[in-house]
Design an enzyme around this catalytic site. Structure first.
Site, short mmCIF file in Angstrom:
data_model
loop_
_atom_site.label_atom_id
_atom_site.label_comp_id
_atom_site.label_asym_id
_atom_site.label_seq_id
_atom_site.Cartn_x
_atom_site.Cartn_y
_atom_site.Cartn_z
N GLY A 30 61.18 33.52 20.80
CA GLY A 30 60.25 34.52 20.31
C GLY A 30 60.85 35.54 19.36
O GLY A 30 60.53 36.73 19.45
N ALA A 31 61.72 35.10 18.45
CA ALA A 31 62.42 36.04 17.57
C ALA A 31 61.81 36.10 16.18
O ALA A 31 62.52 36.25 15.19
CB ALA A 31 63.90 35.68 17.49
N ILE A 36 61.75 42.40 19.06
CA ILE A 36 63.04 42.68 19.69
C ILE A 36 63.96 41.49 19.51
O ILE A 36 65.15 41.64 19.22
CB ILE A 36 62.85 43.00 21.18
N GLY A 37 63.41 40.28 19.64
CA GLY A 37 64.22 39.08 19.46
C GLY A 37 64.84 38.98 18.09
O GLY A 37 66.01 38.56 17.94
N SER A 162 60.20 44.44 31.63
CA SER A 162 59.70 45.76 31.22
C SER A 162 59.62 46.64 32.46
O SER A 162 59.47 46.14 33.57
CB SER A 162 58.31 45.61 30.60
N TYR A 189 49.97 42.13 33.04
CA TYR A 189 51.28 42.37 32.43
C TYR A 189 52.33 42.68 33.49
O TYR A 189 53.44 42.13 33.48
CB TYR A 189 51.17 43.53 31.43
#
Length: 320
Positions: A30-31, A36-37, A162, A189
């Site tokens: 997932g970059a 963030i990735g 998170s 979430y």
């Protein structure tokens, strides 16, 4: 070893742990840019790794990241593997491609995810979409990549979670929300992020004897990525009441309320690189330090129950 706090930047972490990067192979999910990735990937590029492989859903979001890496150091091997973590057939295909491209994986960073999807949605397999994208797809991918992790010797798996995990324990009695009847977006979430923490504990328990350890990291809050672009401040204002209902505990906003783009990757980079982390794993990190998570997120019985449920959801047992 250097001591970092909530103000740590990617640059500081890379400078401190550059020897832990040089010549090694890093897989990041997932970059796509901005994320963030992507910040993790370009930060690692400054330490001369041998190979950075990005497994993500959308090629055109990853192409700018690969270009940035090449501009930093053109000698780094880069690979893109397409994967939809909510489609288990896609995950299995991607795992084969990753193993072919990277027979030894030093660090796997499970960074992909979604957040607070307002409408109850399920994936191809019928799993609620937040649990699917943040956790179940990563559970399957990580286990399929164990041969390459084991081959590297001393490999690490970093699961981005998170502080939102505090919104709810894992809902073993109703993990799929009675087909949407009991769903709300923040509980969805929170459950997914609790699963990320439990996965670090369950994975280390099973793989430590093979030389593989795992951590869960809370990056902090940031407004520059696309993760929460669909949310308003009013949406965030719903969190305290939902957490109080689920846990009986009051929500507290942490400090800092927002991190810069370079600060947002620091904690996960510490988990991936600090030589002292493996012997302290499994662990939960936030603001560059190890913290004790809530009991329900590290409880061995919960970790085992989640592992068993996850095997059922992906249709495959993983025993080590």
């Amino acid at each position: 070893m250097p001591t970092f706090d909530e103000t740590a930047t990617s640059e500081q972490v890379i400078e401190a742990f550059a020897p832990q990067i040089k010549g090694r192979t890093f897989i990041i999910t997932g970059a796509g840019k901005p994320s963030i990735g992507s910040q993790i990937a370009t930060s690692l590029a400054r330490g001369s790794p041998a190979h950075i492989l990005i497994a993500s859903r959308t090629a055109n979001k990853v192409e700018p990241v690969l270009k940035d890496i090449a501009e930093i150091d053109s000698s780094i091997k880069t690979t893109f593997v397409q994967v939809d973590l909510t489609d288990h057939d896609s995950v299995r295909r991607a795992a084969k491609d990753i193993l072919a491209a990277a027979p030894k994986i030093d660090v796997l960073i499970n960074s992909a995810g979604n957040m607070a999807i307002k409408e109850y949605t399920t994936d191809k397999q019928g799993i609620e979409i937040q649990l699917s994208a943040n956790y179940v797809g990563h559970f399957l991918l990580t286990n399929l990549l164990v041969p390459a992790l084991q081959a590297a010797g001393g490999a690490r798996v970093v699961n981005l979670t998170s502080s939102g995990y505090m919104i709810t324990p894992f809902r073993f009695d109703d993990w799929n929300y009675s087909d949407g009847k009991t769903y709300d977006h923040w509980t969805g979430y929170g459950q997914a992020k609790t699963a990320n923490v439990l996965f670090a504990y369950g994975l280390t328990k099973r793989l430590e004897s093979l030389g593989v350890t795992s951590t869960a990291t809370h990056p902090g809050y940031n407004n520059d990525t696309q993760l929460g672009s669909h949310l308003t401040w009013d949406d965030y204002g719903e969190i305290p009441a939902i957490m109080k209902r689920n846990t009986g505990v009051d929500w507290e906003w942490e400090t800092p309320r927002s991190k810069t783009y370079t600060q947002i990757a620091a904690t996960s980079l510490i988990a991936a690189l600090d030589p002292e982390i493996p012997e302290k794993s499994p662990a939960y990190l936030m603001n560059s330090q190890i913290h004790e998570p809530a009991e329900y997120a590290k409880d061995p019985e919960n970790a085992d129950k989640l592992w068993e449920l996850s095997e059922k959801l992906v249709g495959q047992k993983f025993e080590y």
